[in-house]
Design a protein around this motif. Structure first.
Motif, PDB file in Angstrom:
ATOM      1  N   CYS A  52      31.277  38.336  44.802  1.00  0.00           N
ATOM      2  CA  CYS A  52      32.705  38.300  44.806  1.00  0.00           C
ATOM      3  C   CYS A  52      33.225  37.925  46.456  1.00  0.00           C
ATOM      4  N   PHE A  64      36.521  38.052  47.159  1.00  0.00           N
ATOM      5  CA  PHE A  64      37.384  39.017  47.657  1.00  0.00           C
ATOM      6  C   PHE A  64      36.993  40.463  48.072  1.00  0.00           C
ATOM      7  N   CYS A  65      35.702  40.703  47.553  1.00  0.00           N
ATOM      8  CA  CYS A  65      35.190  41.977  48.056  1.00  0.00           C
ATOM      9  C   CYS A  65      34.707  41.985  49.403  1.00  0.00           C
ATOM     10  N   HIS A  70      38.727  46.082  43.322  1.00  0.00           N
ATOM     11  CA  HIS A  70      38.029  44.650  42.564  1.00  0.00           C
ATOM     12  C   HIS A  70      38.523  44.570  41.045  1.00  0.00           C
ATOM     13  N   HIS A  91      38.894  39.332  40.865  1.00  0.00           N
ATOM     14  CA  HIS A  91      39.167  40.339  41.844  1.00  0.00           C
ATOM     15  C   HIS A  91      40.919  40.220  41.948  1.00  0.00           C
TER      16      HIS A  91
END
Ligand SMILES: [Zn+2]
Length: 341
Positions: A98, A100-101, A141, A191
């Motif tokens: 991910c 966005f993590c 998330h 996310h």
């Protein structure tokens, strides 16, 4: 009460309220008929439970005479057979790969840097669709995990972002916040995140809406939003919550659309109400939604709409919604009766 009885409900209004309703809306309730041949009886019974449901269908058409918004209601639409795909809700916990993590290493920042909230952080959008286009990426998330203080933090960060933009370019004053919740609503990343834009030119639909509000004031010496709320309230479709006006909208763009407006100075006040709406949405089975927050004159407006169950493989929006009237299966009266705000 249900939408097919709206004409009777309008008849019961006072003379002035009826005039006001008719100024805003045109309503037609039709009985649409089909002939069911013997050989299709078993198929229809299996799918819809009764032949009568297909032979006599009540269609309600409501148009807003001022804005041009229009909806066609038929609750039978929700009973149509649909192709389903399997959705595993545990998948939403999986963070592997991910972007966005790992915001700091996988996303660019705006020219003024990042704004860090308690529960989110901003990034600049990779492929922008406007002059300033940022992201509010949630620390969490899983997009289904939404908490009241988190939502307030997201809006506070959005507010700070808009101010930063204005400090750089005071002409980039048309702010727009959107939340596309999952792929059915157009999100490309699972996310949780919102998007914020600041433009030098007002979006066409918003500009048109603002012109209608001005025209209304000139022609009727009255306030468009307050009159719109009065109509909804008279029918049992309007509520006052947290200094905001909530409308179970008579001309939804798609399922379960809710229209909110407030004259409060800051839009951050809306976070509490948005949280309540989402809680109610989840309660009635919504899994995917679009939300937009923007300003028209002195009013902050929030529009939020259901985009369908994740397991339904079809797209809920077709040519009718794009070029005609929106086809709606959810009754706003039934929706209002289920909502606790
Ligand atoms: Zn993530």
């Amino acid at each position: 009460m249900d939408i097919t009885k709206i004409e009777q409900l309008i008849e019961k209004l006072s003379r002035n309220d009826k005039i006001l309703f008719n100024r805003f809306y045109s309503v037609r309730v039709y009985e649409s008929r089909s002939k069911v041949q013997k050989k299709v009886i078993s198929v229809i019974k299996r799918r819809f439970g009764s032949i009568k449901k297909i032979e006599y269908q009540e269609i309600v058409c409501i148009n807003n005479n001022l804005t041009g918004e229009g909806s066609l209601f038929n609750k039978l639409r929700s009973s149509r057979p649909m192709r389903k795909i399997k959705i595993n809700m545990h998948e939403f916990e999986k963070k592997e790969g991910c972007f966005f993590c790992d915001i700091m290493n996988k996303t660019p920042e705006d020219i003024f840097g990042r704004i860090k909230g308690k529960y989110c952080m901003t990034a600049s959008n990779l492929a922008k669709y406007d002059y300033f286009h940022g992201l509010i990426i949630f620390n969490e998330h899983n997009p289904f995990k939404i908490k009241k203080p988190w939502l307030k933090d997201y809006l506070e960060v959005a507010y700070k972002w808009f101010k930063k933009v204005e400090n750089i370019d005071r002409f980039a004053k048309y702010h727009f916040l959107i939340w596309n919740h999952l792929w059915k609503a157009g999100a490309s990343i699972v996310h949780g995140h919102m998007q914020i834009t600041s433009s030098k030119i007002q979006y066409g639909k918003i500009k048109k809406f603002e012109e209608i509000v001005s025209y209304y004031k000139r022609k009727y010496k009255s306030n468009y939003f307050l009159d719109l709320f009065k109509i909804h309230k008279n029918l049992g479709l309007g509520r006052k919550v947290d200094r905001c006006n909530v409308l179970f909208y008579l001309t939804p763009i798609k399922e379960k659309e809710i229209f909110i407006f407030t004259k409060e100075k800051s839009f951050i006040i809306l976070s509490n109400l948005i949280y309540k709406i989402i809680q109610n949405y989840i309660k009635v089975g919504v899994q995917s939604f679009n939300l937009a927050l923007f300003k028209i004159k002195d009013y902050w407006i929030v529009r939020i709409v259901d985009r369908g169950r994740l397991e339904n493989s079809h797209c809920d929006i077709g040519s009718m919604e794009l070029y005609g009237n929106s086809v709606i299966s959810t009754d706003p009266f039934v929706l209002a009766s289920k909502f606790k705000l």
